[in-house]
Design an enzyme around this catalytic site. Sequence first.
Site, PDB file in Angstrom:
ATOM      1  N   ASP A  21       1.015  -1.245   0.178  1.00  0.00           N
ATOM      2  CA  ASP A  21      -0.003   0.036   0.153  1.00  0.00           C
ATOM      3  C   ASP A  21       0.921   1.278   0.109  1.00  0.00           C
ATOM      4  O   ASP A  21       1.859   1.287   0.656  1.00  0.00           O
ATOM      5  CB  ASP A  21      -0.727   0.000   1.129  1.00  0.00           C
ATOM      6  CG  ASP A  21      -2.341   0.817   1.178  1.00  0.00           C
ATOM      7  OD1 ASP A  21      -2.286   1.427  -0.059  1.00  0.00           O
ATOM      8  OD2 ASP A  21      -2.878   1.116   2.043  1.00  0.00           O
ATOM      9  N   HIS A  38       2.817   3.424  -8.785  1.00  0.00           N
ATOM     10  CA  HIS A  38       2.711   1.982  -9.293  1.00  0.00           C
ATOM     11  C   HIS A  38       3.897   1.473  -9.943  1.00  0.00           C
ATOM     12  O   HIS A  38       4.419   0.371  -9.703  1.00  0.00           O
ATOM     13  CB  HIS A  38       1.383   1.990 -10.086  1.00  0.00           C
ATOM     14  CG  HIS A  38       0.085   2.242  -9.278  1.00  0.00           C
ATOM     15  ND1 HIS A  38      -0.210   1.746  -8.031  1.00  0.00           N
ATOM     16  CD2 HIS A  38      -0.972   2.845  -9.870  1.00  0.00           C
ATOM     17  CE1 HIS A  38      -1.318   2.287  -7.836  1.00  0.00           C
ATOM     18  NE2 HIS A  38      -1.999   2.996  -8.571  1.00  0.00           N
ATOM     19  N   LEU A 132      11.512 -20.248  -4.414  1.00  0.00           N
ATOM     20  CA  LEU A 132      10.448 -19.296  -4.063  1.00  0.00           C
ATOM     21  C   LEU A 132       9.210 -19.334  -4.882  1.00  0.00           C
ATOM     22  O   LEU A 132       9.350 -19.498  -6.174  1.00  0.00           O
ATOM     23  CB  LEU A 132      10.903 -17.843  -3.953  1.00  0.00           C
ATOM     24  CG  LEU A 132       9.946 -16.770  -3.487  1.00  0.00           C
ATOM     25  CD1 LEU A 132       9.300 -17.006  -2.111  1.00  0.00           C
ATOM     26  CD2 LEU A 132      10.430 -15.357  -3.732  1.00  0.00           C
TER      27      LEU A 132
HETATM   28  C1  FPP Z   1      -1.842  -0.006  -3.508  1.00  0.00           C
HETATM   29  O1  FPP Z   1      -1.677   1.562  -3.492  1.00  0.00           O
HETATM   30  C2  FPP Z   1      -1.487  -0.594  -4.518  1.00  0.00           C
HETATM   31  C3  FPP Z   1      -2.006  -1.162  -5.653  1.00  0.00           C
HETATM   32  C4  FPP Z   1      -3.500  -1.256  -5.715  1.00  0.00           C
HETATM   33  C5  FPP Z   1      -1.404  -1.744  -6.894  1.00  0.00           C
HETATM   34  C6  FPP Z   1      -0.268  -2.508  -6.625  1.00  0.00           C
HETATM   35  C7  FPP Z   1       0.661  -2.721  -7.686  1.00  0.00           C
HETATM   36  C8  FPP Z   1       1.740  -2.825  -7.879  1.00  0.00           C
HETATM   37  C9  FPP Z   1       2.708  -2.322  -6.904  1.00  0.00           C
HETATM   38  C10 FPP Z   1       2.401  -2.946  -9.125  1.00  0.00           C
HETATM   39  C11 FPP Z   1       2.545  -4.228  -9.715  1.00  0.00           C
HETATM   40  C12 FPP Z   1       3.066  -5.185  -9.031  1.00  0.00           C
HETATM   41  C13 FPP Z   1       3.512  -6.611  -9.587  1.00  0.00           C
HETATM   42  C14 FPP Z   1       4.320  -7.400  -8.606  1.00  0.00           C
HETATM   43  C15 FPP Z   1       3.093  -7.113 -10.822  1.00  0.00           C
HETATM   44  P1  FPP Z   1      -2.431   2.500  -3.516  1.00  0.00           P
HETATM   45  O2  FPP Z   1      -2.613   3.200  -4.900  1.00  0.00           O
HETATM   46  O3  FPP Z   1      -3.840   2.262  -2.950  1.00  0.00           O
HETATM   47  O4  FPP Z   1      -1.856   3.878  -2.779  1.00  0.00           O
HETATM   48  P2  FPP Z   1      -2.662   4.810  -1.997  1.00  0.00           P
HETATM   49  O5  FPP Z   1      -3.329   4.199  -0.551  1.00  0.00           O
HETATM   50  O6  FPP Z   1      -1.723   5.637  -1.281  1.00  0.00           O
HETATM   51  O7  FPP Z   1      -3.620   5.687  -2.831  1.00  0.00           O
END
Ligand code: FPP
Length: 252
Positions: A21, A38, A132
């Site tokens: 997050d 992201h 892993l």
């Molecule tokens: C949460 O941060 C993150 C996500 C919903 C997306 C996670 C995706 C990645 C890290 C990239 C892809 C990874 C792989 C391994 C393919 P948020 O956007 O909710 O952050 P915020 O709460 O600060 O808005």
Amino acid sequence: MASSVVLASSPLPRHIGIIMDGNGRWAQRKNQLRTQGHLEGLKTAKKIVKAASDLHIQFLTLYVFSTENWKRTAEEVRFIMGLVKQYLKAELDFYRENRIRIRHAGDPGGLPRDIVRELEEACEDTRSFEGLQVILALNYGGRDAIVRAVGRWLDSLKKIEKIEKKPLEKRVPVKITEEGIRSCLDNPDIPDPDLIIRTAGEYRTSNFLLWEGAYAEYYFSETLWPDWTEADLRVAIAAYQQRERRFGGSKP
Ligand code: FPP
């Protein structure tokens, strides 16, 4: 310094789950677009996968995209899906070198076709690797996973009904058991997570590994996911190693 944090004498978690997050906040604090967060989040995921592999962790589940994340703007959803595709394609040599197996948790039904194809190929290409196992939780929701498991169970009963030509209501009632539900989950062979990490100072489960995480140890970090490093992973594991796990039992 970081390498000295994990305690050699205590068992490592076999399975770690991470709620990655804080990508959006990371970008906003830098006056950048959320998508940039992201992108950085993906770089961090690569670093943490390598660190977990080097530490000989057996299973790592990454919460990439939830069943609720479709509520985000079409642009953000498209961007995250693009990153997933890029990750699956570009990392194949890395998985091979490190004998990393890729798996999927979640409903493939709701995902774009090209993503499902890439996922299936990555899972197939790495199936025999004994290092892993990285489980990408993609279009994943803990409640949805339980609903789909119960659906699979019902389907198998309907098949029996067809073979035995005896309507379900005339058969001896099926006993609903935890083992039965577990055996119908997406990846029944994967052990429950020992440690679930959530970054970015939020204190909730957000529908992640609801069934499997019943006795997981939780670790919350204030650090935003794009700023996470191997050292943070080691600190989280060391905190886990200090916990006393009783699984509902009492102190010996
Ligand atoms: C949460 O941060 C993150 C996500 C919903 C997306 C996670 C995706 C990645 C890290 C990239 C892809 C990874 C792989 C391994 C393919 P948020 O956007 O909710 O952050 P915020 O709460 O600060 O808005």
